[in-house]
Design a protein around this motif. Sequence first.
Motif, PDB file in Angstrom:
ATOM      1  N   ASN A 196      -7.051   3.496   4.544  1.00 41.12           N
ATOM      2  CA  ASN A 196      -6.955   4.117   3.086  1.00 41.12           C
ATOM      3  C   ASN A 196      -7.776   5.236   2.811  1.00 41.12           C
ATOM      4  O   ASN A 196      -7.447   6.035   1.938  1.00 41.12           O
ATOM      5  CB  ASN A 196      -6.942   2.928   2.165  1.00 41.12           C
ATOM      6  N   THR A 239      -4.334  10.085   1.327  1.00 40.90           N
ATOM      7  CA  THR A 239      -4.575   8.686   1.800  1.00 40.90           C
ATOM      8  C   THR A 239      -3.291   8.116   1.564  1.00 40.90           C
ATOM      9  O   THR A 239      -2.439   8.136   0.818  1.00 40.90           O
ATOM     10  CB  THR A 239      -5.689   7.948   1.188  1.00 40.90           C
ATOM     11  N   SER A 240      -3.066   7.155   2.542  1.00 40.35           N
ATOM     12  CA  SER A 240      -1.891   6.338   2.223  1.00 40.35           C
ATOM     13  C   SER A 240      -1.837   5.423   0.987  1.00 40.35           C
ATOM     14  O   SER A 240      -0.761   5.335   0.318  1.00 40.35           O
ATOM     15  CB  SER A 240      -1.634   5.236   3.169  1.00 40.35           C
ATOM     16  N   GLU A 241      -2.832   5.175   0.403  1.00 46.60           N
ATOM     17  CA  GLU A 241      -2.918   4.538  -0.898  1.00 46.60           C
ATOM     18  C   GLU A 241      -2.469   5.522  -1.829  1.00 46.60           C
ATOM     19  O   GLU A 241      -1.576   4.892  -2.791  1.00 46.60           O
ATOM     20  CB  GLU A 241      -4.288   3.958  -1.079  1.00 46.60           C
TER      21      GLU A 241
END
Length: 396
Positions: A196, A239-241
Amino acid sequence: MSWRMFSYKSAVNNRKKTKTREWFDAIIFAVLAATLIRVFFIEAYTIPSGSMEKSLLIGDFLFVSKVNYGARIPMTPVAFPFAHHTMPITGTKAYWDGVEWKYRRLPGLSEIKRNDVVVFNLPVGDTVALENQEPSYYNLVRQFGWKSVNSQYTVTSRPVDKRENIIKRCIGISGDVVSMKNGILSVNGKVEPLKNTGQMPYKIQLKIADINFEVFKELGFTVNEMEQVDPFTYVANATSEMIDKLKTFDFIKSVALNVKPETVNDADLFPLDSNRKWNVDNFGPIKIPAAGWTVQLDSNTMPLYYRAIRTYEGNKVEKRGNAWYINDKPVNTYTFKMNYYWMMGDNRHNSIDSRYWGFVPEDHVVGKALLIWMSWDKEGSFFHKIRWNRLLKGIN
């Protein structure tokens, strides 16, 4: 008073240090103590680029442990204290390479593990063009030719421990097989999604063109760096988050990784082999050498391991006809002497890393990044320049 007592007092007074001598001794002691701490225990380091965002930011000040992997005995022992390879004012060398010791390392607390954040000497930093900011002399030569580069710049060589210090995440350890497909990394055949704290470029499609970009800013996007493709489409690092949160908004139509297709070839990637059509999002598989591992030498493996065998392990390597010779002996295999690692930046599309210059030998490893003790943002007032939420933050 007897003459003996007078002589004794005179001798004591003569041995008493002057203030100048006391200051001189104190400075020498402080320099020696600080040098020993820096070489064998812990060293300060500053993040100069965005290749590790959002794990590490430009302006982060770190403590790097020499104890975790074992302190490396100085390979170029005659050097000016607190300077790495260049004197700060004169710009001259801060070391003397007339004395060079072979690679040795004290016992450490652990081996390098996957996902450790590691400081190491730049493997392609053995030769540098001093007046150019390009980290790789070899890239310059490929672009402009040897004659042009060597006539235009001051070219010099550097010993291992005086090469540029850089920081990346260890993606693969010795013996691992690494590959990447459509921006997704695999290690030993197992998919390893980006953490993340790491960034990849995403294509973001909107349902409406008129939106409040404060929403993006609050999620952590750098709005002024978002690339507009058309009124409804943007490309942005995230980020993936951040992407998971963005997808919950009604004005988002779709979000997808924006990576290079397999058909695109990045000509400047490791191992600079025209038979391998690789790019930053699609490469491998590549096996990372380990001490004691024997590789078969042929037209497929030599582009991958030639530099490690010749430059890092100090062998004379040449091809005569269709046969390979190492130290003037015909060979068809080679057994590695050192362990190697595959390092990559968390900001995947803004990082010059192992995808460009290959393996990191164990003798190039400086230490493990442990702690952010200060973080300084160049924007804002003095008080707001300090990123208070990053002070004394551990690195993982």
